[in-house]
Design an enzyme around this catalytic site. Sequence first.
Site, PDB file in Angstrom:
ATOM      1  N   HIS A 174      -3.315   2.494   5.140  1.00  0.00           N
ATOM      2  CA  HIS A 174      -2.159   3.285   5.570  1.00  0.00           C
ATOM      3  C   HIS A 174      -2.622   4.513   6.357  1.00  0.00           C
ATOM      4  CE1 HIS A 174      -0.269   1.574   1.684  1.00  0.00           C
ATOM      5  NE2 HIS A 174       0.419   1.032   2.675  1.00  0.00           N
ATOM      6  N   LYS A 193      10.575  -3.321  -5.803  1.00  0.00           N
ATOM      7  CA  LYS A 193       9.295  -3.162  -6.474  1.00  0.00           C
ATOM      8  C   LYS A 193       9.469  -2.130  -7.584  1.00  0.00           C
ATOM      9  CE  LYS A 193       6.499  -4.122  -2.424  1.00  0.00           C
ATOM     10  NZ  LYS A 193       5.518  -3.608  -1.433  1.00  0.00           N
ATOM     11  N   ARG A 231      -1.330  -6.099   9.748  1.00  0.00           N
ATOM     12  CA  ARG A 231      -2.710  -6.335   9.297  1.00  0.00           C
ATOM     13  C   ARG A 231      -3.214  -7.694   9.718  1.00  0.00           C
ATOM     14  NH1 ARG A 231      -1.285  -5.545   3.244  1.00  0.00           N
ATOM     15  NH2 ARG A 231       0.531  -6.554   4.148  1.00  0.00           N
ATOM     16  N   SER A 250      -1.744  -2.242  -1.522  1.00  0.00           N
ATOM     17  CA  SER A 250      -1.681  -1.347  -2.684  1.00  0.00           C
ATOM     18  C   SER A 250      -1.817  -2.134  -3.981  1.00  0.00           C
ATOM     19  CB  SER A 250      -0.367  -0.575  -2.676  1.00  0.00           C
ATOM     20  OG  SER A 250      -0.258   0.189  -1.507  1.00  0.00           O
TER      21      SER A 250
END
Length: 161
Positions: A17, A41, A90, A128
Amino acid sequence: MKLAIYPGTFDPVTNGHLDILKRAASVFGTVYIAVAQNMHKNPLFTTEERIAMIQNCTSQYPNVKIDHFKGLAVEYAQKVGASVIIRGLRAISDFDYEFQMALMNRHMNDNIDTVFFMPHEDYTYLSSSTVREIVRFGGNVSEFVPGIVKNELIRKLRSNE
Ligand code: COA
């Protein structure tokens, strides 16, 4: 100079990030890191904890501000006067989801564009949840997160045991 938002859960912020942020901060006049609150989440860290970690890791950027938001990212962008949403790409596996979200966001507000940055290749497989899992099982995440984040992860995950 254009104002951009970089929304995400940041549970916790990683070097991936921060790599995206560094690139975005060199392109846009101001970047708001927007910590999302209304996630499906179930974050490990509270919003305040996530913000504190980001603040600690981004103090070198005078044009980066940290905030949180509830609801739609486009509505938050409009509220702060941003015309750009920053996202990281990514790998090709990110593309479908990002494409759908970018088009839907543009459908909701045609004045706001999504701009994608690619992180350094060292971080293309980073997320993460991977970092959380490595710490949970005693692994070393020093190359993936700043020291303060690593310490917070250890504190949080060990106190949960
Ligand atoms: N480096 C490391 N990890 C990265 C990364 C990078 N450069 N880019 C993404 N990731 C990781 C994230 O940490 C996250 O990991 P996790 O799933 O293990 O927690 C994962 O990749 C997914 O990241 P991302 O796609 O950014 O999702 P997010 O959950 O962090 O954020 C929101 C998604 C909050 C931006 C998006 O859901 C949103 O805008 N929500 C608000 C409601 C809304 O407007 N929805 C859109 C309607 S079309």
